[in-house]
Design an enzyme around this catalytic site. Sequence first.
Site, PDB file in Angstrom:
ATOM      1  N   ILE A  36       0.828  -1.212   0.000  1.00 25.84           N
ATOM      2  CA  ILE A  36       0.000   0.000   0.000  1.00 25.84           C
ATOM      3  C   ILE A  36       0.863   1.263   0.000  1.00 25.84           C
ATOM      4  O   ILE A  36       0.393   2.328  -0.397  1.00 25.84           O
ATOM      5  CB  ILE A  36      -0.946  -0.028   1.224  1.00 25.84           C
ATOM      6  CG1 ILE A  36      -2.190   0.801   0.977  1.00 25.84           C
ATOM      7  CG2 ILE A  36      -0.240   0.385   2.507  1.00 25.84           C
ATOM      8  CD1 ILE A  36      -3.289   0.550   2.000  1.00 25.84           C
ATOM      9  N   ASN A  90      11.849  -8.322   6.745  1.00 24.32           N
ATOM     10  CA  ASN A  90      12.120  -7.599   7.988  1.00 24.32           C
ATOM     11  C   ASN A  90      11.707  -8.518   9.141  1.00 24.32           C
ATOM     12  O   ASN A  90      10.577  -9.021   9.166  1.00 24.32           O
ATOM     13  CB  ASN A  90      11.327  -6.295   8.036  1.00 24.32           C
ATOM     14  CG  ASN A  90      11.798  -5.305   6.988  1.00 24.32           C
ATOM     15  OD1 ASN A  90      12.983  -5.253   6.662  1.00 24.32           O
ATOM     16  ND2 ASN A  90      10.879  -4.523   6.436  1.00 24.32           N
ATOM     17  N   GLY A  96      12.358  -3.091  11.399  1.00 21.63           N
ATOM     18  CA  GLY A  96      11.267  -2.454  10.672  1.00 21.63           C
ATOM     19  C   GLY A  96      10.036  -3.313  10.485  1.00 21.63           C
ATOM     20  O   GLY A  96       9.107  -2.905   9.778  1.00 21.63           O
ATOM     21  N   GLN A  97       9.997  -4.498  11.109  1.00 21.90           N
ATOM     22  CA  GLN A  97       8.789  -5.315  10.953  1.00 21.90           C
ATOM     23  C   GLN A  97       7.626  -4.671  11.701  1.00 21.90           C
ATOM     24  O   GLN A  97       7.743  -4.314  12.877  1.00 21.90           O
ATOM     25  CB  GLN A  97       9.006  -6.745  11.472  1.00 21.90           C
ATOM     26  CG  GLN A  97       7.813  -7.653  11.156  1.00 21.90           C
ATOM     27  CD  GLN A  97       8.017  -9.118  11.547  1.00 21.90           C
ATOM     28  OE1 GLN A  97       9.073  -9.491  12.088  1.00 21.90           O
ATOM     29  NE2 GLN A  97       7.032  -9.943  11.279  1.00 21.90           N
ATOM     30  N   HIS A 103       6.159 -12.180   5.741  1.00 24.24           N
ATOM     31  CA  HIS A 103       5.982 -11.665   4.386  1.00 24.24           C
ATOM     32  C   HIS A 103       7.328 -11.336   3.782  1.00 24.24           C
ATOM     33  O   HIS A 103       8.211 -10.814   4.455  1.00 24.24           O
ATOM     34  CB  HIS A 103       5.077 -10.427   4.360  1.00 24.24           C
ATOM     35  CG  HIS A 103       5.484  -9.352   5.324  1.00 24.24           C
ATOM     36  ND1 HIS A 103       5.192  -9.404   6.668  1.00 24.24           N
ATOM     37  CD2 HIS A 103       6.177  -8.202   5.131  1.00 24.24           C
ATOM     38  CE1 HIS A 103       5.670  -8.325   7.262  1.00 24.24           C
ATOM     39  NE2 HIS A 103       6.287  -7.585   6.344  1.00 24.24           N
ATOM     40  N   HIS A 105       9.095  -8.959   1.077  1.00 27.95           N
ATOM     41  CA  HIS A 105       8.977  -7.803   0.183  1.00 27.95           C
ATOM     42  C   HIS A 105       9.758  -8.134  -1.095  1.00 27.95           C
ATOM     43  O   HIS A 105      10.933  -8.535  -1.014  1.00 27.95           O
ATOM     44  CB  HIS A 105       9.640  -6.568   0.788  1.00 27.95           C
ATOM     45  CG  HIS A 105       9.022  -6.059   2.059  1.00 27.95           C
ATOM     46  ND1 HIS A 105       8.239  -4.923   2.116  1.00 27.95           N
ATOM     47  CD2 HIS A 105       9.101  -6.513   3.340  1.00 27.95           C
ATOM     48  CE1 HIS A 105       7.862  -4.689   3.373  1.00 27.95           C
ATOM     49  NE2 HIS A 105       8.374  -5.646   4.132  1.00 27.95           N
TER      50      HIS A 105
END
Length: 117
Positions: A36, A90, A96-97, A103, A105
């Site tokens: 997003i 992450n 930064g998770q 998941h 990226h």
Amino acid sequence: MAGEPQDDCLFCKIVAGQVPATIVRETDTTVAFRDINPQAPTHVLVIPKAHHKDAAALAAAAPELAADVLRETQAVADEDKLDSYRIVFNTGSGAGQTVWHAHAHVLGGRGLEWPPG
Ligand code: 5GP
Ligand code: ZN
């Protein structure tokens, strides 16, 4: 229990179709959708449909599913015609998770610096 859908998990809701997402690929075990808040022309998240809190938990509990996620990152890159791309997991808030459903990226479509920030 590991693998079970979690009521309070955003990505479980995307898997269930309860939260909309721009889905680019789906298999029996994985979903890939556009981030997003994209950080590159291609920024797709590949997730296992089953809930695992991060990549390490996924690999420990379900190594074949972890392989499915990795295989799908290549399929996403092929779909966006990327010959170079970066896969990022992450892991932990210090890295930064922010979403606690594993998941990958997939980032590409621009030059990517190394080392990352
Ligand atoms: P993390 O920070 O956990 O590695 O990555 C979570 C990613 O999920 C972030 O890049 C963020 O932009 C993305 N994200 C957060 N909420 C949503 C959403 O509702 N839909 C989509 N498609 N991506 C989201
Ligand atoms: Zn989840």
